[in-house]
Design a protein around this motif. Sequence first.
Motif, PDB file in Angstrom:
ATOM      1  N   MET A 129     -22.834  -8.610  36.773  1.00 58.29           N
ATOM      2  CA  MET A 129     -22.054  -7.870  38.020  1.00 58.29           C
ATOM      3  C   MET A 129     -20.888  -8.512  38.500  1.00 58.29           C
ATOM      4  SD  MET A 129     -25.699  -6.553  39.972  1.00 58.29           S
ATOM      5  CE  MET A 129     -24.651  -6.424  41.578  1.00 58.29           C
ATOM      6  N   GLY A 130     -20.554  -9.684  38.054  1.00 58.97           N
ATOM      7  CA  GLY A 130     -19.252 -10.440  38.316  1.00 58.97           C
ATOM      8  C   GLY A 130     -18.230  -9.650  37.631  1.00 58.97           C
ATOM      9  N   GLY A 131     -18.598  -9.179  36.216  1.00 58.97           N
ATOM     10  CA  GLY A 131     -17.985  -8.490  35.279  1.00 58.97           C
ATOM     11  C   GLY A 131     -17.441  -7.163  35.970  1.00 58.97           C
ATOM     12  N   ILE A 132     -18.438  -6.479  36.424  1.00 57.34           N
ATOM     13  CA  ILE A 132     -18.217  -5.138  37.155  1.00 57.34           C
ATOM     14  C   ILE A 132     -17.041  -5.289  38.210  1.00 57.34           C
ATOM     15  CG2 ILE A 132     -19.125  -3.133  38.319  1.00 57.34           C
ATOM     16  CD1 ILE A 132     -21.835  -3.733  36.995  1.00 57.34           C
ATOM     17  N   GLN A 133     -17.417  -6.331  38.917  1.00 55.29           N
ATOM     18  CA  GLN A 133     -16.235  -6.514  39.988  1.00 55.29           C
ATOM     19  C   GLN A 133     -14.819  -6.972  39.660  1.00 55.29           C
ATOM     20  OE1 GLN A 133     -18.186  -9.356  43.316  1.00 55.29           O
ATOM     21  NE2 GLN A 133     -19.649  -9.345  41.624  1.00 55.29           N
ATOM     22  N   ALA A 134     -14.761  -7.513  38.327  1.00 51.58           N
ATOM     23  CA  ALA A 134     -13.493  -7.679  37.557  1.00 51.58           C
ATOM     24  C   ALA A 134     -12.894  -6.435  37.373  1.00 51.58           C
ATOM     25  CB  ALA A 134     -13.660  -8.424  36.485  1.00 51.58           C
ATOM     26  N   PHE A 135     -13.645  -5.470  36.733  1.00 52.49           N
ATOM     27  CA  PHE A 135     -13.272  -4.021  36.350  1.00 52.49           C
ATOM     28  C   PHE A 135     -12.797  -3.411  37.654  1.00 52.49           C
ATOM     29  CE2 PHE A 135     -15.811  -3.971  32.485  1.00 52.49           C
ATOM     30  CZ  PHE A 135     -14.981  -3.777  31.594  1.00 52.49           C
ATOM     31  N   GLN A 136     -13.603  -3.460  38.943  1.00 53.39           N
ATOM     32  CA  GLN A 136     -13.289  -2.725  39.934  1.00 53.39           C
ATOM     33  C   GLN A 136     -11.958  -3.411  40.633  1.00 53.39           C
ATOM     34  OE1 GLN A 136     -15.449  -0.219  41.715  1.00 53.39           O
ATOM     35  NE2 GLN A 136     -13.165   0.030  42.260  1.00 53.39           N
ATOM     36  N   TRP A 137     -11.802  -4.734  40.757  1.00 47.62           N
ATOM     37  CA  TRP A 137     -10.394  -5.036  41.182  1.00 47.62           C
ATOM     38  C   TRP A 137      -9.346  -4.533  40.390  1.00 47.62           C
ATOM     39  CZ3 TRP A 137      -8.137  -8.060  44.558  1.00 47.62           C
ATOM     40  CH2 TRP A 137      -9.023  -8.895  45.641  1.00 47.62           C
ATOM     41  N   GLY A 138      -9.444  -4.465  39.159  1.00 47.62           N
ATOM     42  CA  GLY A 138      -8.495  -3.825  38.162  1.00 47.62           C
ATOM     43  C   GLY A 138      -8.110  -2.507  38.519  1.00 47.62           C
ATOM     44  N   ALA A 139      -9.192  -1.597  38.694  1.00 45.17           N
ATOM     45  CA  ALA A 139      -8.997  -0.352  39.105  1.00 45.17           C
ATOM     46  C   ALA A 139      -8.655  -0.145  40.611  1.00 45.17           C
ATOM     47  CB  ALA A 139     -10.399   0.440  38.994  1.00 45.17           C
ATOM     48  N   SER A 140      -9.148  -0.717  41.578  1.00 41.16           N
ATOM     49  CA  SER A 140      -8.805  -0.748  43.043  1.00 41.16           C
ATOM     50  C   SER A 140      -7.363  -1.396  43.349  1.00 41.16           C
ATOM     51  CB  SER A 140      -9.821  -1.488  43.821  1.00 41.16           C
ATOM     52  OG  SER A 140     -10.905  -0.807  43.673  1.00 41.16           O
ATOM     53  N   TYR A 141      -6.877  -2.198  42.668  1.00 42.82           N
ATOM     54  CA  TYR A 141      -5.581  -2.704  43.131  1.00 42.82           C
ATOM     55  C   TYR A 141      -4.839  -3.101  41.540  1.00 42.82           C
ATOM     56  CZ  TYR A 141      -8.237  -3.555  47.231  1.00 42.82           C
ATOM     57  OH  TYR A 141      -8.970  -3.242  48.089  1.00 42.82           O
ATOM     58  N   PRO A 142      -4.419  -1.977  40.812  1.00 45.20           N
ATOM     59  CA  PRO A 142      -3.832  -2.254  39.641  1.00 45.20           C
ATOM     60  C   PRO A 142      -2.429  -2.911  39.669  1.00 45.20           C
ATOM     61  CG  PRO A 142      -3.775   0.078  40.434  1.00 45.20           C
ATOM     62  CD  PRO A 142      -4.682  -0.727  41.299  1.00 45.20           C
ATOM     63  N   ASP A 143      -1.857  -2.797  40.708  1.00 45.00           N
ATOM     64  CA  ASP A 143      -0.318  -3.575  40.769  1.00 45.00           C
ATOM     65  C   ASP A 143      -0.751  -5.246  41.458  1.00 45.00           C
ATOM     66  OD1 ASP A 143       1.076  -1.360  39.947  1.00 45.00           O
ATOM     67  OD2 ASP A 143       0.810  -0.499  42.152  1.00 45.00           O
ATOM     68  N   MET A 144      -1.846  -5.403  41.777  1.00 42.29           N
ATOM     69  CA  MET A 144      -1.894  -6.545  42.145  1.00 42.29           C
ATOM     70  C   MET A 144      -2.445  -7.649  41.195  1.00 42.29           C
ATOM     71  SD  MET A 144      -4.306  -7.850  45.507  1.00 42.29           S
ATOM     72  CE  MET A 144      -4.269  -9.339  46.313  1.00 42.29           C
ATOM     73  N   VAL A 145      -3.403  -7.199  40.294  1.00 41.14           N
ATOM     74  CA  VAL A 145      -4.262  -7.768  39.204  1.00 41.14           C
ATOM     75  C   VAL A 145      -3.528  -7.775  37.851  1.00 41.14           C
ATOM     76  CG1 VAL A 145      -6.519  -8.141  38.365  1.00 41.14           C
ATOM     77  CG2 VAL A 145      -6.362  -7.318  40.601  1.00 41.14           C
ATOM     78  N   GLU A 146      -3.330  -9.194  37.525  1.00 38.24           N
ATOM     79  CA  GLU A 146      -2.582  -9.300  36.424  1.00 38.24           C
ATOM     80  C   GLU A 146      -3.161  -9.431  35.065  1.00 38.24           C
ATOM     81  OE1 GLU A 146       1.386 -11.354  38.040  1.00 38.24           O
ATOM     82  OE2 GLU A 146      -0.215 -12.644  37.083  1.00 38.24           O
ATOM     83  N   ARG A 147      -4.292  -9.899  35.378  1.00 38.62           N
ATOM     84  CA  ARG A 147      -5.422  -9.948  34.049  1.00 38.62           C
ATOM     85  C   ARG A 147      -6.797  -9.857  34.628  1.00 38.62           C
ATOM     86  NH1 ARG A 147      -1.738 -13.827  34.202  1.00 38.62           N
ATOM     87  NH2 ARG A 147      -0.386 -14.182  32.732  1.00 38.62           N
ATOM     88  N   ILE A 148      -7.851  -9.070  33.681  1.00 39.52           N
ATOM     89  CA  ILE A 148      -9.211  -9.502  34.141  1.00 39.52           C
ATOM     90  C   ILE A 148      -9.773  -9.859  32.758  1.00 39.52           C
ATOM     91  CG2 ILE A 148      -9.081  -7.414  35.941  1.00 39.52           C
ATOM     92  CD1 ILE A 148     -10.231  -5.489  33.835  1.00 39.52           C
ATOM     93  N   ALA A 149     -11.017 -10.323  32.861  1.00 43.96           N
ATOM     94  CA  ALA A 149     -11.797 -10.650  31.700  1.00 43.96           C
ATOM     95  C   ALA A 149     -13.244 -10.679  32.251  1.00 43.96           C
ATOM     96  CB  ALA A 149     -11.501 -12.174  31.503  1.00 43.96           C
ATOM     97  N   PRO A 150     -13.918  -9.434  32.180  1.00 43.33           N
ATOM     98  CA  PRO A 150     -15.346  -9.287  32.308  1.00 43.33           C
ATOM     99  C   PRO A 150     -16.202  -9.640  31.198  1.00 43.33           C
ATOM    100  CG  PRO A 150     -14.183  -7.199  32.364  1.00 43.33           C
ATOM    101  CD  PRO A 150     -13.332  -8.166  31.611  1.00 43.33           C
ATOM    102  N   PHE A 151     -17.202 -10.570  31.154  1.00 43.21           N
ATOM    103  CA  PHE A 151     -17.953 -10.909  30.060  1.00 43.21           C
ATOM    104  C   PHE A 151     -19.555 -10.510  30.508  1.00 43.21           C
ATOM    105  CE2 PHE A 151     -16.921 -14.609  32.358  1.00 43.21           C
ATOM    106  CZ  PHE A 151     -18.064 -15.283  32.491  1.00 43.21           C
ATOM    107  N   ALA A 152     -20.078  -9.942  29.442  1.00 43.53           N
ATOM    108  CA  ALA A 152     -21.454  -9.157  29.602  1.00 43.53           C
ATOM    109  C   ALA A 152     -21.700  -8.525  30.725  1.00 43.53           C
ATOM    110  CB  ALA A 152     -22.662 -10.326  29.665  1.00 43.53           C
ATOM    111  N   GLY A 153     -20.608  -7.999  31.176  1.00 46.41           N
ATOM    112  CA  GLY A 153     -20.540  -6.902  32.167  1.00 46.41           C
ATOM    113  C   GLY A 153     -19.827  -5.385  31.902  1.00 46.41           C
ATOM    114  N   VAL A 154     -20.321  -4.499  32.512  1.00 48.01           N
ATOM    115  CA  VAL A 154     -19.781  -2.988  32.195  1.00 48.01           C
ATOM    116  C   VAL A 154     -18.705  -2.591  33.420  1.00 48.01           C
ATOM    117  CG1 VAL A 154     -21.051  -2.296  30.101  1.00 48.01           C
ATOM    118  CG2 VAL A 154     -22.295  -2.211  32.623  1.00 48.01           C
ATOM    119  N   ALA A 155     -18.095  -1.463  33.363  1.00 51.22           N
ATOM    120  CA  ALA A 155     -17.522  -0.756  34.168  1.00 51.22           C
ATOM    121  C   ALA A 155     -18.144   0.212  35.089  1.00 51.22           C
ATOM    122  CB  ALA A 155     -16.097  -0.098  33.834  1.00 51.22           C
ATOM    123  N   LYS A 156     -19.282   0.579  34.725  1.00 54.94           N
ATOM    124  CA  LYS A 156     -20.168   1.224  35.434  1.00 54.94           C
ATOM    125  C   LYS A 156     -21.738   0.976  35.143  1.00 54.94           C
ATOM    126  CE  LYS A 156     -20.523   5.660  32.750  1.00 54.94           C
ATOM    127  NZ  LYS A 156     -20.283   7.122  32.962  1.00 54.94           N
TER     128      LYS A 156
END
Length: 339
Positions: A129-156
């Motif tokens: 679920m930390g990985g889902i939050q990484a995806f959400q950060w990337g989607a909610s704040y695309p201009d702020m987040v430079e990299r994301i690394a979800p592991f064993a986590g899905v975007a939904k």
Amino acid sequence: MNYEIFDLGDVTLQSGVTLPRAFLAYKTYGQLNEKKDNVIVYPTAFGDQHVQNEWLIGNDMALDPDQYFIIVPNLLGNGLSSSPSNTPPPFNQANFPQVTIYDNVQFQHRLVTEKFGIQKIALVVGWSMGGIQAFQWGASYPDMVERIAPFAGVAKTWPQTYVVLEGMKAPLMAAVGFDSSKLNTLTSSDMRAVGRVYAGWGVSQAFYREELYRDMGFDSLADFMSGVWEDSFMNMDPHNVLAMLWTGQNADISANPIYNGDFDKALGSIKAHACIMPGSTDLFCPADDNEYEAKLMPNAVFNPINSIWGHFAGRGINSTDNQFIDDNLKSLLALSTNA
């Protein structure tokens, strides 16, 4: 208390419910540099608190506190941030309102910007679920987040994941005769059966067949079942677990006013360089789901953790898997983002 509290005040959740005097528990590692551009956000997973994330933080590791300012925000419902177990009436226990991943990331964004004045995040990383939050950060704040690394986590939460989480909820509902008006009578002992259910999903069939639990110091399958699955779940408050299960079952990076349920559009809007690392034998966040997601993201690489540790390939227990994750994070952090 080895963590800090960020007061959110009265917050209106996605559900429309106002949660009074909400707060986010968090811990930081390292120092924020003068340019405020050495920031890593590392949200916690279901049932975890910040200490469970510390295996991935250390000198000479990708998440090196000598180099980066690492912020670990605790998920709402985990017992440290606002949760059923620490919220006064009328929102205590089973009366705690429904909190989404989108809500969590909005609150984390407030922490990062209001408390620290940060405008750029080098990396958001997380397991499960930390990985889902990484995806959400990337989607909610695309201009702020430079990299994301979800592991064993899905975007939904795909249907298989939803069904597994429903199976974890069922023993708690059965304990009160499926009468939701009696949920406040649940105790930690009711969590024993939840641990037994999860035992079949946390690691792979090959893990059990090869008796890898012996490497963890357990002499028998029965000892492993009670010593890991039962004990870890019985340490959790059942109402916190129900709150986090709801958050998990309803996770979707597009279920918000930005994307209005258009999942493919949300994935395509993630500008961050992404390294997506599913466990190759994960039984309930299958690698196939991540592969679909990665193909729709403009700057994503799909790099499964080749491991028979299932979902727990991302748990920080097996040294080979840990090394794989750390190596990939180092490579990702070395990428120029031209930001």
